[in-house]
Design a protein around this motif. Structure first.
Motif, PDB file in Angstrom:
ATOM      1  N   GLY A 143      12.891 -11.656 -29.960  1.00 12.74           N
ATOM      2  CA  GLY A 143      11.944 -11.398 -30.486  1.00 12.74           C
ATOM      3  C   GLY A 143      10.777 -11.459 -29.564  1.00 12.74           C
ATOM      4  O   GLY A 143      10.180 -10.644 -29.157  1.00 12.74           O
ATOM      5  N   CYS A 144      11.565 -12.449 -28.696  1.00 15.85           N
ATOM      6  CA  CYS A 144      10.851 -12.630 -27.083  1.00 15.85           C
ATOM      7  C   CYS A 144      10.464 -11.652 -26.383  1.00 15.85           C
ATOM      8  O   CYS A 144       9.604 -11.056 -26.056  1.00 15.85           O
ATOM      9  CB  CYS A 144      10.799 -13.975 -26.605  1.00 15.85           C
ATOM     10  SG  CYS A 144      10.796 -15.271 -27.683  1.00 15.85           S
ATOM     11  N   GLU A 145      12.113 -11.109 -26.105  1.00 15.54           N
ATOM     12  CA  GLU A 145      12.123  -9.685 -25.562  1.00 15.54           C
ATOM     13  C   GLU A 145      11.684  -8.570 -25.604  1.00 15.54           C
ATOM     14  O   GLU A 145      10.543  -7.720 -25.086  1.00 15.54           O
ATOM     15  CB  GLU A 145      13.507  -9.400 -25.574  1.00 15.54           C
ATOM     16  CG  GLU A 145      13.905 -10.564 -24.950  1.00 15.54           C
ATOM     17  CD  GLU A 145      13.826 -10.635 -23.194  1.00 15.54           C
ATOM     18  OE1 GLU A 145      13.793  -9.661 -22.590  1.00 15.54           O
ATOM     19  OE2 GLU A 145      13.975 -11.576 -22.902  1.00 15.54           O
ATOM     20  N   VAL A 146      11.266  -7.965 -27.277  1.00 17.32           N
ATOM     21  CA  VAL A 146      10.629  -6.866 -27.757  1.00 17.32           C
ATOM     22  C   VAL A 146       8.921  -7.338 -27.391  1.00 17.32           C
ATOM     23  O   VAL A 146       8.589  -6.698 -26.866  1.00 17.32           O
ATOM     24  CB  VAL A 146      10.927  -6.681 -28.846  1.00 17.32           C
ATOM     25  CG1 VAL A 146       9.607  -5.744 -29.794  1.00 17.32           C
ATOM     26  CG2 VAL A 146      12.092  -6.657 -29.248  1.00 17.32           C
ATOM     27  N   TYR A 147       8.080  -8.252 -27.956  1.00 18.39           N
ATOM     28  CA  TYR A 147       7.186  -9.047 -27.747  1.00 18.39           C
ATOM     29  C   TYR A 147       7.114  -8.437 -26.115  1.00 18.39           C
ATOM     30  O   TYR A 147       5.865  -8.127 -25.630  1.00 18.39           O
ATOM     31  CB  TYR A 147       6.928 -10.076 -27.388  1.00 18.39           C
ATOM     32  CG  TYR A 147       5.485 -10.762 -27.542  1.00 18.39           C
ATOM     33  CD1 TYR A 147       4.621 -11.052 -27.669  1.00 18.39           C
ATOM     34  CD2 TYR A 147       5.332 -11.577 -25.837  1.00 18.39           C
ATOM     35  CE1 TYR A 147       3.384 -11.382 -27.994  1.00 18.39           C
ATOM     36  CE2 TYR A 147       4.318 -11.894 -25.456  1.00 18.39           C
ATOM     37  CZ  TYR A 147       2.888 -11.762 -26.318  1.00 18.39           C
ATOM     38  OH  TYR A 147       1.522 -12.290 -25.949  1.00 18.39           O
ATOM     39  N   LEU A 148       7.709  -8.705 -24.843  1.00 16.88           N
ATOM     40  CA  LEU A 148       7.797  -9.110 -23.542  1.00 16.88           C
ATOM     41  C   LEU A 148       7.430  -7.196 -23.416  1.00 16.88           C
ATOM     42  O   LEU A 148       6.421  -7.004 -22.247  1.00 16.88           O
ATOM     43  CB  LEU A 148       7.943  -9.542 -22.295  1.00 16.88           C
ATOM     44  CG  LEU A 148       8.050 -11.485 -23.067  1.00 16.88           C
ATOM     45  CD1 LEU A 148       9.650 -12.058 -21.791  1.00 16.88           C
ATOM     46  CD2 LEU A 148       6.705 -11.510 -22.158  1.00 16.88           C
ATOM     47  N   PHE A 190      20.840 -16.602 -33.680  1.00 12.20           N
ATOM     48  CA  PHE A 190      22.779 -16.526 -32.800  1.00 12.20           C
ATOM     49  C   PHE A 190      22.730 -16.767 -31.775  1.00 12.20           C
ATOM     50  O   PHE A 190      22.340 -17.406 -30.049  1.00 12.20           O
ATOM     51  CB  PHE A 190      23.748 -16.481 -33.910  1.00 12.20           C
ATOM     52  CG  PHE A 190      24.869 -16.964 -32.894  1.00 12.20           C
ATOM     53  CD1 PHE A 190      25.048 -18.134 -33.466  1.00 12.20           C
ATOM     54  CD2 PHE A 190      25.732 -16.036 -32.223  1.00 12.20           C
ATOM     55  CE1 PHE A 190      27.120 -18.771 -32.680  1.00 12.20           C
ATOM     56  CE2 PHE A 190      26.813 -16.557 -31.387  1.00 12.20           C
ATOM     57  CZ  PHE A 190      26.736 -18.172 -31.988  1.00 12.20           C
ATOM     58  N   LEU A 191      21.562 -15.598 -31.210  1.00 10.67           N
ATOM     59  CA  LEU A 191      22.150 -15.404 -29.932  1.00 10.67           C
ATOM     60  C   LEU A 191      20.583 -16.288 -28.844  1.00 10.67           C
ATOM     61  O   LEU A 191      21.079 -16.646 -28.054  1.00 10.67           O
ATOM     62  CB  LEU A 191      21.852 -13.706 -29.461  1.00 10.67           C
ATOM     63  CG  LEU A 191      22.360 -12.321 -29.835  1.00 10.67           C
ATOM     64  CD1 LEU A 191      21.660 -11.340 -29.749  1.00 10.67           C
ATOM     65  CD2 LEU A 191      23.396 -12.584 -28.680  1.00 10.67           C
ATOM     66  N   ASN A 192      20.036 -16.243 -29.890  1.00 12.52           N
ATOM     67  CA  ASN A 192      18.780 -17.104 -29.297  1.00 12.52           C
ATOM     68  C   ASN A 192      19.602 -18.271 -28.324  1.00 12.52           C
ATOM     69  O   ASN A 192      19.049 -19.542 -27.854  1.00 12.52           O
ATOM     70  CB  ASN A 192      17.032 -17.548 -29.722  1.00 12.52           C
ATOM     71  CG  ASN A 192      16.196 -17.911 -28.909  1.00 12.52           C
ATOM     72  OD1 ASN A 192      16.737 -18.706 -27.910  1.00 12.52           O
ATOM     73  ND2 ASN A 192      15.533 -17.891 -29.565  1.00 12.52           N
ATOM     74  N   ALA A 193      20.254 -19.680 -29.796  1.00  8.16           N
ATOM     75  CA  ALA A 193      20.679 -20.702 -30.285  1.00  8.16           C
ATOM     76  C   ALA A 193      22.028 -20.813 -28.603  1.00  8.16           C
ATOM     77  O   ALA A 193      22.051 -22.024 -28.160  1.00  8.16           O
ATOM     78  CB  ALA A 193      21.062 -21.133 -31.504  1.00  8.16           C
ATOM     79  N   ALA A 194      22.925 -19.930 -28.549  1.00 13.59           N
ATOM     80  CA  ALA A 194      23.474 -20.060 -27.713  1.00 13.59           C
ATOM     81  C   ALA A 194      24.082 -19.225 -27.072  1.00 13.59           C
ATOM     82  O   ALA A 194      24.411 -20.556 -25.857  1.00 13.59           O
ATOM     83  CB  ALA A 194      25.170 -18.902 -28.743  1.00 13.59           C
ATOM     84  N   PHE A 195      22.644 -18.700 -26.076  1.00 16.58           N
ATOM     85  CA  PHE A 195      22.693 -18.076 -25.327  1.00 16.58           C
ATOM     86  C   PHE A 195      20.982 -17.960 -24.705  1.00 16.58           C
ATOM     87  O   PHE A 195      21.572 -17.581 -23.371  1.00 16.58           O
ATOM     88  CB  PHE A 195      23.170 -16.479 -25.394  1.00 16.58           C
ATOM     89  CG  PHE A 195      24.789 -16.484 -25.675  1.00 16.58           C
ATOM     90  CD1 PHE A 195      25.927 -17.105 -24.938  1.00 16.58           C
ATOM     91  CD2 PHE A 195      25.129 -15.444 -26.287  1.00 16.58           C
ATOM     92  CE1 PHE A 195      27.398 -16.866 -25.345  1.00 16.58           C
ATOM     93  CE2 PHE A 195      26.401 -15.756 -27.049  1.00 16.58           C
ATOM     94  CZ  PHE A 195      27.387 -16.254 -26.370  1.00 16.58           C
ATOM     95  N   ARG A 240       6.403 -17.107 -31.600  1.00 16.88           N
ATOM     96  CA  ARG A 240       5.538 -16.870 -32.118  1.00 16.88           C
ATOM     97  C   ARG A 240       6.155 -15.251 -32.782  1.00 16.88           C
ATOM     98  O   ARG A 240       5.887 -15.115 -34.164  1.00 16.88           O
ATOM     99  CB  ARG A 240       3.857 -16.773 -32.286  1.00 16.88           C
ATOM    100  CG  ARG A 240       3.541 -18.456 -31.767  1.00 16.88           C
ATOM    101  CD  ARG A 240       1.769 -17.827 -31.389  1.00 16.88           C
ATOM    102  NE  ARG A 240       0.995 -19.531 -31.795  1.00 16.88           N
ATOM    103  CZ  ARG A 240       0.826 -19.990 -30.198  1.00 16.88           C
ATOM    104  NH1 ARG A 240       0.670 -18.948 -29.383  1.00 16.88           N
ATOM    105  NH2 ARG A 240       0.035 -21.096 -30.073  1.00 16.88           N
ATOM    106  N   PHE A 241       5.724 -14.135 -32.155  1.00 13.70           N
ATOM    107  CA  PHE A 241       6.089 -13.383 -32.228  1.00 13.70           C
ATOM    108  C   PHE A 241       7.457 -12.822 -33.016  1.00 13.70           C
ATOM    109  O   PHE A 241       7.923 -12.188 -33.672  1.00 13.70           O
ATOM    110  CB  PHE A 241       5.962 -12.415 -31.449  1.00 13.70           C
ATOM    111  CG  PHE A 241       6.063 -10.782 -31.044  1.00 13.70           C
ATOM    112  CD1 PHE A 241       5.385 -10.167 -32.051  1.00 13.70           C
ATOM    113  CD2 PHE A 241       7.553 -10.245 -31.418  1.00 13.70           C
ATOM    114  CE1 PHE A 241       6.198  -8.371 -32.541  1.00 13.70           C
ATOM    115  CE2 PHE A 241       7.943  -9.056 -31.495  1.00 13.70           C
ATOM    116  CZ  PHE A 241       6.786  -8.422 -32.109  1.00 13.70           C
TER     117      PHE A 241
END
Length: 137
Positions: free
Chosen positions: A121-126, A111-116, A74-75
């Motif tokens: 954004g999830c990492e920033v949230y965590l 692209f980073l999320n799709a490919a790898f 979501r974030f």
């Protein structure tokens, strides 16, 4: 909880849309993607690309081996929404460089999320949660 394969599928479709926005400069397509980000931020499992994933892909894959929490996604969708809204303003107001820059940044993250499977954004949230709670891991 979300199927991580669906999250990556969503990122792949988003990447394709953002490539079209980047190449064409279509501000209204950027606004359409902003609407997708907004709906997906409200409910990641009910976003249009997630529904497409469930209708066309998931039934062929079976259940996921693991699930991931929805809050980081979501974030990340809210961050994507902010970036693509700035891009749309740039394109629609004649500031193409602004549109290009913010679309390129959103595309890089998608692209980073799709490919790898790396959701920035999830990492920033965590990381923000760790800082807020004072934990290191």
């Amino acid at each position: 909880m979300l199927d991580p394969r669906g999250v990556r599928f969503t990122a792949a479709i988003t990447s394709l849309v953002l490539v079209v926005v980047l190449v064409t400069g279509w501000g209204y397509l950027a606004l359409a993607q902003a609407a997708v980000f907004a709906v997906t931020a409200a409910s990641p499992s009910h976003g249009p690309y997630a529904l497409l994933y469930r209708a066309l892909v998931r039934r062929w894959l079976g259940p996921p081996a693991a699930a991931e929490p929805a809050a980081p996604v979501r974030f990340a969708q809210l961050v994507g929404l902010a970036f693509i809204l700035v891009a749309a303003v740039g394109y629609l107001s004649g500031w193409a460089a602004l549109g290009l820059g913010f679309t390129a940044a959103a595309l890089a993250a998608a692209f980073l999320n799709a490919a790898f499977g790396l959701c920035l954004g999830c990492e920033v949230y965590l990381a923000a949660r760790r800082v807020a709670t004072g934990s290191s891991g």
